[in-house]
Design an enzyme around this catalytic site. Sequence first.
Site, mmCIF file in Angstrom:
data_model
loop_
_atom_site.group_PDB
_atom_site.id
_atom_site.type_symbol
_atom_site.label_atom_id
_atom_site.label_comp_id
_atom_site.label_asym_id
_atom_site.label_seq_id
_atom_site.Cartn_x
_atom_site.Cartn_y
_atom_site.Cartn_z
ATOM 1 N N GLU A 153 0.814 -1.214 0.000
ATOM 2 C CA GLU A 153 0.000 0.000 0.000
ATOM 3 C C GLU A 153 0.853 1.272 0.000
ATOM 4 O O GLU A 153 0.789 2.106 0.910
ATOM 5 C CB GLU A 153 -0.951 0.006 1.200
ATOM 6 C CG GLU A 153 -1.980 -1.096 1.154
ATOM 7 C CD GLU A 153 -2.946 -1.071 2.328
ATOM 8 O OE1 GLU A 153 -4.022 -1.688 2.218
ATOM 9 O OE2 GLU A 153 -2.621 -0.444 3.359
ATOM 10 N N GLU A 308 -6.364 -8.145 -0.692
ATOM 11 C CA GLU A 308 -6.824 -8.168 0.694
ATOM 12 C C GLU A 308 -8.331 -7.929 0.734
ATOM 13 O O GLU A 308 -8.867 -7.110 -0.012
ATOM 14 C CB GLU A 308 -6.148 -7.074 1.542
ATOM 15 C CG GLU A 308 -4.676 -7.272 1.798
ATOM 16 C CD GLU A 308 -4.117 -6.182 2.701
ATOM 17 O OE1 GLU A 308 -4.903 -5.545 3.445
ATOM 18 O OE2 GLU A 308 -2.895 -5.950 2.658
#
Length: 671
Positions: A153, A308
């Site tokens: 991320e 995710e």
Amino acid sequence: MEKQSIPKQFIYGGDYNPEQWLDRPDILARDLEMLQKARINAVTLGVFSWSILEPEEGVFHLEWLKEMMNTLYARGIRVILATPSGARPRWLAEKYPEVLRVREDRVRCLYGERHNHCYTSPVYRQKVRMINQKLAETFKDHPGVILWHISNEYGGECHCPLCQAAFRRWLKERYQTIDALNHAWWTTFWSHTYTSFEQVESPSTLGDSGLHGLSLDWKRFVTAQTTDFMREEIRALREAGATQPVNTNFMEDYTGLNYYELAKEIDIVSWDSYPLWRYQSDSRTALQTGMQHDLMRTMKHAPFLLMESSPSGLNWQPVSKLKKPGLLLNASLHAIAHGADSVQFFQIRQGRGGFEKFHGAVIDHYGGEDTRVFREVTQTGQALESLACIAGSQVDAPAAVLWDTESRWAMEQARGPRNEGLFYREAVFKSYQALRKCGLNVDLLQVEQPLEGYRMLVVPMLYMFRSGIEDRLREFVQGGGTLIMTYWSGIVNETDLCYLGGTPHGLTDLLGLRSEEIDALCTGEVHHFAAESGAPQYRCENLCDLVRLQGAQTLMRYTDDFYRGYPAVTVHPYGKGRAYYICTDAEEGFYNDFYKEVTACLNLAPILPSMPEGLEVSSRQDEENEYIFVQNFTDDPISLPVPPNAAVLFGDFEAGQVQGCSTVVFRRRRV
């Protein structure tokens, strides 16, 4: 160990952190048994493991990782191996404080959290290169490694002296001369003219935060510097001999980076999906999430990875709601329906401490199989195995909506016409959901991507024209395409300088009109517009564009305020196609009705001939078959006519109904 061929299947698994449990071999052994029972075939290792992999500078401990990978592989579970740059060890920050970020107020951060590091720092780049190469040298030939997960991320920015110097170099390469920069940023306003590149500082609330060209280029630089850092991470792996594909995980509606630039450097796009299920109707949440799935898929026009998602509740949303029974499977198949080739969770096992100790997990603190979540995880694994034939198939979309991050950056800092919100994402979503309700697959295009192959293109609020988009839109319509453009488009160039002459820039003849003024409505203020016949009437808010016709035909008019009678929706034939212009921020009901009419006129066939209210329909296809996903995100069964020439591949379709919170997948041969 010999490498084995990977059968056609969906990747199913998630983030696993065995380093948190090295003192509990009994727990690790039990985890492996439960992973197999849940049909999990891959786990992501090493995302935040740097302090265990390199507990002190130059001292590497990889034995535990190698042992774990061998054990997983022996049980048929493969590994997505991460580079650990997302969270640096404490020793690194203490010995080399330059790696810590400096905030926009020029204060250096303390050690802590994630991604608190400078992407420009030569020391940080060197240390990341060393650990990445050590991992690649050790595991490049391991038969269990199927993919490299680059960092985690990516996000944030640093304003340290190293980044300031890099920013100036980037600007000098972009503009060549300081005069060119001054013109591009219009610095004579407020006497902000620069006499050298050395005077340029990143935007700050302590200094220059109102120079729009500066702020826009700083965001571009942050994306460029982050992309370069990621590129260096990948280069380290490649130079050490790693040949597996690479990916990094993106976030939902993240505006800190232009993800399209990062996507150019990776092999597979992936993202982390955490919708606010049960905050509103799940059907609407599914539409919003589907738009993000389609954005990720369209970046490479290829299957993406759901990297995710949560198997249960989250711990960081305002209210941590559980997923109701059936939603885990339905949401997982929703990603597959939109083009994902994986379903992965954060996390496999809940940790005992730290920020995410209460984040949902496949294995909770109780640690047993007899939980609702584990049963549903297992059911999802079984479903993905039964649908393995779909893995690798593509999504074909006849319509696209244009989405541009840089234009959004520029308009949201532009100081007008509304500083209480311009609602760009909401404008994109209104068109997206309407096209989906017409039964179409939809792409979310970046401004640089080709327009060929689409029948219909929607361009909402494209404030900034760049990359020759006006010329390509003209070619699209001239060649027979249908364009729908909205208010607040074609206002500025790529450095946020307003165009002289009529707007939308370069397209007034194509649209058959010119924008004269735009009225901003106060929050909560509502106006209306209606068809020439007077019915139906629709609500509008926020922005109302007042246009002068230059050949376009009026389809609807405003019915309120001093611009009552002004055009609100227009159409103009051009070449072999036609161009529509929507002048105002209309309610969703208008888009639903209007796009239904337009798609019918274009003979854009929906995936299914009948679209019952409450169902979402998507499709994927390979060379031989089309796979139709019909999903119900309500609690009640909904009747559906049997799709022509199709057979049920998966799901409960008794009595011609799609049960509440469930999915039915049909397969039919391609003609």
